[in-house]
Each structure stands twice: as C-alpha cells, then as structure tokens.
Design a protein around this motif. Structure first.
Motif, PDB file in Angstrom:
ATOM      1  N   ALA A 188       0.834  -1.208   0.000  1.00  0.00           N
ATOM      2  CA  ALA A 188       0.000   0.000   0.000  1.00  0.00           C
ATOM      3  C   ALA A 188       0.864   1.251   0.000  1.00  0.00           C
ATOM      4  N   ASN A 189       1.979   1.210   0.715  1.00  0.00           N
ATOM      5  CA  ASN A 189       2.878   2.358   0.759  1.00  0.00           C
ATOM      6  C   ASN A 189       3.500   2.653  -0.598  1.00  0.00           C
ATOM      7  N   ALA A 190       3.750   1.614  -1.377  1.00  0.00           N
ATOM      8  CA  ALA A 190       4.329   1.818  -2.705  1.00  0.00           C
ATOM      9  C   ALA A 190       3.391   2.631  -3.588  1.00  0.00           C
ATOM     10  N   VAL A 191       2.092   2.432  -3.413  1.00  0.00           N
ATOM     11  CA  VAL A 191       1.107   3.213  -4.163  1.00  0.00           C
ATOM     12  C   VAL A 191       0.985   4.614  -3.570  1.00  0.00           C
ATOM     13  N   LYS A 192       0.962   4.690  -2.242  1.00  0.00           N
ATOM     14  CA  LYS A 192       0.750   5.969  -1.561  1.00  0.00           C
ATOM     15  C   LYS A 192       1.905   6.946  -1.760  1.00  0.00           C
ATOM     16  N   THR A 193       3.135   6.459  -1.675  1.00  0.00           N
ATOM     17  CA  THR A 193       4.300   7.353  -1.669  1.00  0.00           C
ATOM     18  C   THR A 193       5.120   7.338  -2.948  1.00  0.00           C
ATOM     19  N   GLY A 194       4.910   6.340  -3.814  1.00  0.00           N
ATOM     20  CA  GLY A 194       5.787   6.204  -4.968  1.00  0.00           C
ATOM     21  C   GLY A 194       5.213   6.715  -6.275  1.00  0.00           C
ATOM     22  N   LEU A 195       4.059   7.391  -6.203  1.00  0.00           N
ATOM     23  CA  LEU A 195       3.398   7.822  -7.430  1.00  0.00           C
ATOM     24  C   LEU A 195       2.955   9.275  -7.340  1.00  0.00           C
ATOM     25  N   SER A 196       2.804   9.903  -8.486  1.00  0.00           N
ATOM     26  CA  SER A 196       2.197  11.233  -8.527  1.00  0.00           C
ATOM     27  C   SER A 196       0.726  11.119  -8.157  1.00  0.00           C
ATOM     28  N   VAL A 197       0.114  12.236  -7.832  1.00  0.00           N
ATOM     29  CA  VAL A 197      -1.310  12.227  -7.480  1.00  0.00           C
ATOM     30  C   VAL A 197      -2.139  11.617  -8.601  1.00  0.00           C
ATOM     31  N   GLU A 198      -1.816  11.944  -9.830  1.00  0.00           N
ATOM     32  CA  GLU A 198      -2.569  11.431 -10.976  1.00  0.00           C
ATOM     33  C   GLU A 198      -2.414   9.923 -11.118  1.00  0.00           C
ATOM     34  N   GLU A 199      -1.181   9.432 -11.055  1.00  0.00           N
ATOM     35  CA  GLU A 199      -0.952   7.991 -11.212  1.00  0.00           C
ATOM     36  C   GLU A 199      -1.488   7.204 -10.012  1.00  0.00           C
ATOM     37  N   ARG A 200      -1.426   7.818  -8.835  1.00  0.00           N
ATOM     38  CA  ARG A 200      -1.985   7.173  -7.647  1.00  0.00           C
ATOM     39  C   ARG A 200      -3.484   6.971  -7.804  1.00  0.00           C
ATOM     40  N   GLY A 201      -4.163   8.009  -8.283  1.00  0.00           N
ATOM     41  CA  GLY A 201      -5.599   7.892  -8.525  1.00  0.00           C
ATOM     42  C   GLY A 201      -5.914   6.854  -9.585  1.00  0.00           C
ATOM     43  N   LYS A 202      -5.046   6.764 -10.594  1.00  0.00           N
ATOM     44  CA  LYS A 202      -5.245   5.768 -11.646  1.00  0.00           C
ATOM     45  C   LYS A 202      -5.151   4.361 -11.080  1.00  0.00           C
ATOM     46  N   ALA A 203      -4.146   4.113 -10.222  1.00  0.00           N
ATOM     47  CA  ALA A 203      -3.981   2.786  -9.623  1.00  0.00           C
ATOM     48  C   ALA A 203      -5.190   2.414  -8.772  1.00  0.00           C
TER      49      ALA A 203
END
Length: 475
Positions: free
Chosen positions: A52-67
């Motif tokens: 979950a942290n990899a999604v939360k901290t490793g992506l831009s806001v846009e890519e995080r929302g996409k995931a």
C-alpha cells in the motif's frame, strides 16, 4: 498444432460438452434463474507487506488515482470489493515488514501489553479509505503471525506456534488470550481512531508452511482451540458482529485437511463465518465439506515475469488463464469470495494485477479478468445455474441483490461464435442486454446493446462471442 492439441485436451475435461468433434459456429447457453447456489461476497486483493505504501508514496497524485481506480472503480477498473489487510507482527517497518501494534516484548503472558498506533499501518489505513470511496464493502484484517514473544520459536517468522495451544508450551506462559486481545485491539484502533469497520478477522496465513517471512504454524486442532478463545473475546469486547475467517492453507487439499481437523472439535466450525484457503499447491476444483461460506483468499502467478497480456502464448499469468481460474473456483468449488495476492505493487513479476514501476501504472490482463466478474457481480449476488453446449465455452450466471442478471461467457476456442442465450424463470423490467467485452483488443469494453425476445419469465438473446474472449452480459 500445439494450441489445437492443448485445446482438445482442455475441452475434454469440461462438463456439458457436445459438438466438440469438429468446428462449431454456435453455442447454446441455458440459464435457470431459480436454480440457485452460493451467495457471492465479492472479489479482491491484498496490499499487505507495505505494498500500500508503494502506491501511496511512490506515485504522482494522478498515477496514484489511476492505480486506485483500476483496482476499485466500477467505471474505470475492476470494481473490487474485498481488501485483505495484513495485521503486523514485526518489531519495526524494516524492509517490507508489517509492524506490530505491541512491538515491545513483555516478560510474560501475565504482563500488560504496550500498544502503539501510528494511524498509518504501512499505508493500509490510507488504502482502505481510498478504496471505500470507490465502493469497497469488505475489510478483512488477517495476521500472518503473532508477535515473536507470543510464539514457541520467539520469532515472528520461521513458523513457531502460539504458546498455549495443544502441544505448544512456553516458559513465558499461555499467550492465547493475550493474542486474542491483540487482534481485537487492532479492530478497535481501526474503528475508534480511523472510522473504519473491520468486517472480517483472521489470524493464520498458510499455517502448513514454515516461511522466512512472518509466518506461524497451526494444525486444525490448534486452530479450533484458539478459535474458542477469539470468538468470545470479540463478543465480550463489543465486536461480535466481526466475522471470523480461518484457515488460509496453501492449497485446496491442505485446506480440506485443516478443515477436517477443525471439525473434530465440537462447536468450533459454528464460530466461523468463512472458511478460507489459497489456490497455490492445489487449485480449487472441488467444494469443501463445510456449512460455512468458502473464500479463496490468496493466489497468484509467483514465477512468471511481468506479463500484461490477455491472451498471447497461454502463459500462467495471462488474463484469459485467470478468467478460467475464477470461473472454476466459482462453479466447481462454490466459493463466495476470490482474491488475488497483490493488487498494485512495484514488481517485475506477475504477483500483482497492476504494476507500479518508475512512477507509471500498468494494468494486466489478469485485472480485466477480475473485472469481468467483479464490476458486475456484486456482494449479495446469488450464483444460478448456467450451462453451455460447447465444452470450451465456459459460462456462469448470477442474480444481483437488485435483481440484475449477469451472464459471464468465456470463449476459449479459436473462432468467434454466435451465442443463443436462453434464460428460464427470470423476470426483467427491461428487455435490454448490455455486453462488456474483454480480449486482446478490449478491456471490458461496452458493446452494442441487444434486445431480448420471448415470454415473460423466459427470455432469449442472440449475441456474438469473440474468439479467446470473456464477455459479461448484463440484463
């Protein structure tokens, strides 16, 4: 030639096979809406071990929302409705460990545990809240191990057993009740600190294996023993509504053995809401002998390199392969819940449905296999009888709680077919069927709406089913 031989061998294992001796152009599909089987709880994934942290901290806001949308949105993704969170047992967040909520080792089982709550739980709190915004219904908290000081080997990894279960004695005392209290405290933290209701709770993960990561051994007799402590503890602490899940064996045969052992203890099985197993060593292809609901809670292609294809070379990780696995588990094992191992992860392998690498999010064909079910078959749906006249065409059908009928058709053959779908004993307020198509060119693409014919209670529709595809027909 190799594909043709493999297809013939595959088709020979399937029921309701006719017209399989040569090419066919049509398939007759019969659905009986009043012949009912199991209730569906949903489809899901885990983001444990700091994924979950990899999604939360490793992506831009846009890519995080996409995931997040790819995993949990009905409109833009798979619409998954179950999230399996890991309950920590390690002393820290080092590497990808899951940290305990009571990391400090007390001198004995009579000591008071010192609880800590960081409001994050390795990103799982954030992930759960974001998933709930997108329609998540079920939050399953599952411990891979008890903290080290509660176990016979004094480690949270490499097996060991809970001190106090039959055959597991420790000089520090009986840790069964403290561990039950520990699990309930995790549920309390999520509820009181974060406003999240844990709906399901488990304490074992592959207890038939000794692993170098967080792991704990148990047989069915020991599971029954602890269950009789956990169940009344939940009730006493005001969490009697939380459903208990057990026992997460590595494969279906191991799960059957654990279940038999658990059932020898009078009253233990009745304390469960869900009996769970994984699909690794033996795939779910037979129903387990239990009155409880059954979930397949972890399975993945752990060996293949990242492969986003729907259908390429018939590899283990491809989408159409997993569409068939889900279908078989639903129809042969009567499961109510089906979970892949990891949803989104920074990984070079097929152990995730969505790859997160170098700040970019990439969905796999496996994700769209889940979507063909989970976007349309929602919690509370009932599986109903569905049969195909062609062996390599698999079909399943479901009636949702709102009355909507969903018929999922997987055409494993090399040719497009015309499907003649005959639905018996079902009344619909509308005469429109909408197909959603997944193949090498489509990812749950909405097709042209079709009109039904027939009398009230006996509907018919004729539709095209593409080669090597999955089509979800929604009425």
């Amino acid at each position: 030639m190799r594909f043709g031989v493999a297809l013939a061998a595959f088709a020979a294992t399937l029921p309701y096979q006719v017209n399989s001796s040569g090419p066919v152009s049509t398939v007759a599909i019969t659905v009986d809406a009043e012949r009912q089987y199991q209730t569906i709880d949903g489809f899901g994934i885990s983001e444990a071990f700091q994924r979950a942290n990899a999604v939360k901290t490793g992506l831009s806001v846009e890519e995080r929302g996409k995931a997040l949308d790819l995993l949990f949105s009905d409109e833009n993704g798979a619409g998954l409705t179950i999230l399996r969170n890991g309950i920590g047992s390690s002393a820290s967040y080092s590497r990808d460990w899951m940290k305990s909520i009571a990391p400090t080792s007390p001198p004995s089982s009579n000591s008071t545990l010192k609880y800590e709550w960081d409001g994050d739980d390795a990103g799982q709190v954030w992930m759960t809240k974001e998933a709930m915004k997108r329609g998540l219904k079920t939050v399953y908290a599952n411990a891979w191990s008890a903290p080290a000081y509660m176990k016979t080997n004094n480690q949270d990894s490499n097996g060991g057993r809970i001190c106090g279960v039959p055959g597991a004695n420790c000089s520090t005392g009986d840790w069964r009740q403290p561990f039950a209290n520990y699990l309930v405290q995790l549920v309390r933290f999520y509820k009181e600190k974060e406003g999240i209701d844990i709906t399901h709770l488990g304490w074992l993960n592959e207890p038939d294996l000794n692993q170098t990561y967080a792991s704990m051994l148990s047989d069915g007799f020991q599971a029954a023993d602890f269950l009789k402590i956990l169940h009344p503890t939940l009730t006493r602490e005001g969490f009697g509504h939380v459903k208990i899940v057990c026992c997460e064996a590595t494969g279906w045969q191991d799960g059957e053995d654990l279940l038999y052992e658990l059932q020898t203890s009078p009253g233990a099985e009745e304390m469960l809401s869900v009996y769970s197993s994984h699909g690794y060593s033996v795939n779910p292809a037979l129903p387990l002998r239990t009155s409880r609901k059954v979930w397949q809670t972890e399975w993945a292609d752990l060996n293949g390199k990242w492969n986003p294809a729907w259908d390429n070379l018939g590899k283990e990780g491809e989408g159409i392969t997993w569409a068939n696995k889900i279908h078989s588990a639903l129809t042969l094992s009567n499961i109510s819940g089906f979970l892949y191992w990891i949803g989104a992860a920074r990984t070079p392998n097929n152990d995730a449905l969505v790859q997160v690498m170098n700040g970019t999010v990439t969905p796999s064909g496996r994700l769209w296999a889940f979507a063909g079910f989970s976007r349309f078959v929602k919690p509370g749906a009932t599986r109903v009888d569905a049969r195909s006249s062609v062996g390599w065409v698999k079909v399943s059908a479901f009636v949702n709680a709102d009355g909507a009928l969903v018929v999922v058709v997987i055409n494993n053959g090399p040719d497009d077919l015309e499907a003649e779908i005959d639905v018996k004993r079902y009344t619909s307020k509308k005469d429109i069927v909408t197909p959603f198509i997944t193949d090498n060119a489509n990812q749950g693409t909405k097709g042209e709406e079709l009109r039904t014919s027939g009398d009230d209670g006996n509907l018919k529709v004729v539709a095209s089913v593409k080669r090597r595809s999955m089509t979800s027909f929604v009425l």
